[in-house]
Design a protein around this motif. Structure first.
Motif, PDB file in Angstrom:
ATOM      1  N   TYR A 147       0.664  -1.075   0.067  1.00 39.92           N
ATOM      2  CA  TYR A 147      -0.170   0.053   0.068  1.00 39.92           C
ATOM      3  C   TYR A 147       0.820   1.182  -0.007  1.00 39.92           C
ATOM      4  O   TYR A 147       1.538   1.437   1.029  1.00 39.92           O
ATOM      5  CB  TYR A 147      -0.919  -0.031   1.260  1.00 39.92           C
ATOM      6  CG  TYR A 147      -2.061  -0.953   1.087  1.00 39.92           C
ATOM      7  CD1 TYR A 147      -3.279  -0.746   0.452  1.00 39.92           C
ATOM      8  CD2 TYR A 147      -1.974  -2.278   1.826  1.00 39.92           C
ATOM      9  CE1 TYR A 147      -4.113  -1.659   0.438  1.00 39.92           C
ATOM     10  CE2 TYR A 147      -2.933  -3.191   1.577  1.00 39.92           C
ATOM     11  CZ  TYR A 147      -4.270  -3.008   1.032  1.00 39.92           C
ATOM     12  OH  TYR A 147      -5.147  -3.861   0.611  1.00 39.92           O
ATOM     13  N   CYS A 150      -2.666   5.325   2.001  1.00 40.26           N
ATOM     14  CA  CYS A 150      -3.825   4.685   2.740  1.00 40.26           C
ATOM     15  C   CYS A 150      -4.800   5.743   3.208  1.00 40.26           C
ATOM     16  O   CYS A 150      -4.825   6.693   3.437  1.00 40.26           O
ATOM     17  CB  CYS A 150      -3.001   4.330   4.198  1.00 40.26           C
ATOM     18  SG  CYS A 150      -4.059   3.571   5.476  1.00 40.26           S
ATOM     19  N   CYS A 153      -5.007   6.562   6.703  1.00 39.99           N
ATOM     20  CA  CYS A 153      -4.029   7.618   6.961  1.00 39.99           C
ATOM     21  C   CYS A 153      -4.680   8.975   6.397  1.00 39.99           C
ATOM     22  O   CYS A 153      -4.440  10.219   7.306  1.00 39.99           O
ATOM     23  CB  CYS A 153      -2.589   7.351   6.396  1.00 39.99           C
ATOM     24  SG  CYS A 153      -1.933   5.873   7.053  1.00 39.99           S
ATOM     25  N   CYS A 169      -4.333  -0.295  12.521  1.00 36.39           N
ATOM     26  CA  CYS A 169      -3.618  -1.115  11.600  1.00 36.39           C
ATOM     27  C   CYS A 169      -3.673  -2.599  12.273  1.00 36.39           C
ATOM     28  O   CYS A 169      -3.466  -3.680  11.627  1.00 36.39           O
ATOM     29  CB  CYS A 169      -2.426  -0.695  11.867  1.00 36.39           C
ATOM     30  SG  CYS A 169      -2.075   0.978  10.785  1.00 36.39           S
ATOM     31  N   ASP A 172      -5.808  -5.614  11.364  1.00 35.74           N
ATOM     32  CA  ASP A 172      -5.758  -6.737  10.218  1.00 35.74           C
ATOM     33  C   ASP A 172      -5.324  -7.819  10.554  1.00 35.74           C
ATOM     34  O   ASP A 172      -5.687  -8.924   9.795  1.00 35.74           O
ATOM     35  CB  ASP A 172      -4.497  -5.873   9.403  1.00 35.74           C
ATOM     36  CG  ASP A 172      -5.056  -4.509   8.892  1.00 35.74           C
ATOM     37  OD1 ASP A 172      -6.333  -4.333   8.292  1.00 35.74           O
ATOM     38  OD2 ASP A 172      -4.133  -3.577   8.555  1.00 35.74           O
ATOM     39  N   ARG A 185       3.520  -8.359   8.074  1.00 39.23           N
ATOM     40  CA  ARG A 185       3.840  -7.219   7.825  1.00 39.23           C
ATOM     41  C   ARG A 185       4.748  -6.549   8.595  1.00 39.23           C
ATOM     42  O   ARG A 185       4.683  -6.751   9.789  1.00 39.23           O
ATOM     43  CB  ARG A 185       2.553  -6.506   7.948  1.00 39.23           C
ATOM     44  CG  ARG A 185       2.626  -4.961   7.447  1.00 39.23           C
ATOM     45  CD  ARG A 185       1.033  -4.267   7.613  1.00 39.23           C
ATOM     46  NE  ARG A 185       0.840  -4.452   9.065  1.00 39.23           N
ATOM     47  CZ  ARG A 185      -0.521  -4.080   9.606  1.00 39.23           C
ATOM     48  NH1 ARG A 185      -1.393  -3.882   8.896  1.00 39.23           N
ATOM     49  NH2 ARG A 185      -0.509  -3.803  10.738  1.00 39.23           N
ATOM     50  N   GLN A 187       6.175  -3.354   8.203  1.00 43.50           N
ATOM     51  CA  GLN A 187       6.196  -1.671   8.476  1.00 43.50           C
ATOM     52  C   GLN A 187       4.835  -1.180   7.619  1.00 43.50           C
ATOM     53  O   GLN A 187       4.184  -1.743   7.113  1.00 43.50           O
ATOM     54  CB  GLN A 187       7.200  -1.265   7.525  1.00 43.50           C
ATOM     55  CG  GLN A 187       7.221  -1.667   5.936  1.00 43.50           C
ATOM     56  CD  GLN A 187       8.430  -1.136   5.117  1.00 43.50           C
ATOM     57  OE1 GLN A 187       9.362  -1.223   5.543  1.00 43.50           O
ATOM     58  NE2 GLN A 187       7.943  -0.620   3.668  1.00 43.50           N
ATOM     59  N   THR A 188       4.513   0.136   8.276  1.00 39.38           N
ATOM     60  CA  THR A 188       3.177   0.827   7.866  1.00 39.38           C
ATOM     61  C   THR A 188       3.534   2.107   7.555  1.00 39.38           C
ATOM     62  O   THR A 188       4.505   2.670   7.960  1.00 39.38           O
ATOM     63  CB  THR A 188       1.994   0.654   8.900  1.00 39.38           C
ATOM     64  OG1 THR A 188       2.730   1.344  10.160  1.00 39.38           O
ATOM     65  CG2 THR A 188       1.836  -0.813   9.294  1.00 39.38           C
ATOM     66  N   CYS A 196       3.099   0.085   3.206  1.00 41.46           N
ATOM     67  CA  CYS A 196       2.750  -1.000   4.335  1.00 41.46           C
ATOM     68  C   CYS A 196       2.882  -2.444   3.359  1.00 41.46           C
ATOM     69  O   CYS A 196       2.345  -2.315   2.066  1.00 41.46           O
ATOM     70  CB  CYS A 196       1.293  -1.010   4.558  1.00 41.46           C
ATOM     71  SG  CYS A 196       0.737   0.665   5.351  1.00 41.46           S
ATOM     72  N   PHE A 198       2.227  -5.979   2.920  1.00 47.16           N
ATOM     73  CA  PHE A 198       1.233  -7.101   3.316  1.00 47.16           C
ATOM     74  C   PHE A 198       1.586  -8.290   2.637  1.00 47.16           C
ATOM     75  O   PHE A 198       2.073  -8.050   1.458  1.00 47.16           O
ATOM     76  CB  PHE A 198      -0.086  -6.737   2.922  1.00 47.16           C
ATOM     77  CG  PHE A 198      -0.961  -6.053   3.937  1.00 47.16           C
ATOM     78  CD1 PHE A 198      -2.073  -6.229   4.611  1.00 47.16           C
ATOM     79  CD2 PHE A 198      -0.398  -4.538   3.976  1.00 47.16           C
ATOM     80  CE1 PHE A 198      -2.924  -5.479   5.332  1.00 47.16           C
ATOM     81  CE2 PHE A 198      -1.237  -3.628   5.055  1.00 47.16           C
ATOM     82  CZ  PHE A 198      -2.148  -4.103   5.734  1.00 47.16           C
TER      83      PHE A 198
END
Length: 206
Positions: A147, A150, A153, A169, A172, A185, A187-188, A196, A198
């Motif tokens: 992503y 977002c 965000c 977050c 999920d 995951r 990092q975001t 992000c 996924f």
């Protein structure tokens, strides 16, 4: 939403005075009505992300109210995650696992590729932008999604809710695990990363 609040009641009682719970539940429903008016349009049924907004923005209402009542953000996250998992588990296991198999299917992966390409058109400014990720040599995941932008965000930045994003977050992982899917995951975007990451694979028990 009322079902979620009923499921959350026991945990709420551990962190707020029991006499406050009914009032808090009413506050959440009032705040939820506000959130619904703030929810962005990202394409309706034509966009897979509309469902994400519909399912998860209600937790913004819960978070806002509990934050106003002085509940620590980490506790809010625990309450929301446990509540969401309990709600997900009210769906029969066979139905949940069937939904997970459908998500991991070649047909859905083809759909996700199409949706990822479409997202880069940025037709709706408040929407998500993402890439479909194919596994490379040595990778253990079946497919991934990066992503790059977002919707949550963007929503949080617009409405002063950025401190609530880590809790959103965190939902999920249970959303996928209850359907027999392992989400990895590292990092975001909410945590300051460029995207992000996924990565999806099937749980062995599924």
């Amino acid at each position: 939403m009322r079902h979620r609040l009923d499921l959350a009641e026991a945990m709420l009682g551990e962190h707020v005075h029991p006499s406050s719970i009914d009032g808090i539940k009413r506050e959440v429903m009032d705040e939820f009505a506000i959130v619904l008016t703030q929810m962005p349009y990202v394409g309706g049924a034509e966009s897979r992300m509309s469902d994400f907004f519909m399912r998860l923005l209600g937790f913004m209402a819960i978070s806002r109210v509990l934050r106003r009542h002085g509940v620590p953000l980490s506790v809010i996250g625990d309450i929301e995650r446990d509540t969401y998992k309990a709600q997900l588990l009210t769906v029969p296991e066979a139905e949940r696992l069937a939904a997970g198999r459908q998500f991991m299917s070649p047909e859905n992966q083809a759909f996700l590729r199409e949706q990822a390409e479409k997202s880069h058109q940025e037709q709706f400014p408040e929407d998500f932008v993402y890439d479909f990720v194919e596994p490379g040599p040595g990778d253990r995941f079946e497919f991934g999604i990066n992503y790059k932008a977002c919707g949550f965000c963007k929503f949080a930045a617009r409405h002063g809710d950025k401190d609530l994003l880590p809790n959103i977050c965190g939902l999920d992982f249970d959303a996928y695990a209850t359907r027999g899917i392992h989400l990895e995951r590292t990092q975001t975007l909410a945590g300051g990363a460029s995207h992000c990451d996924f990565r999806f694979s099937r749980l062995r028990s599924a």
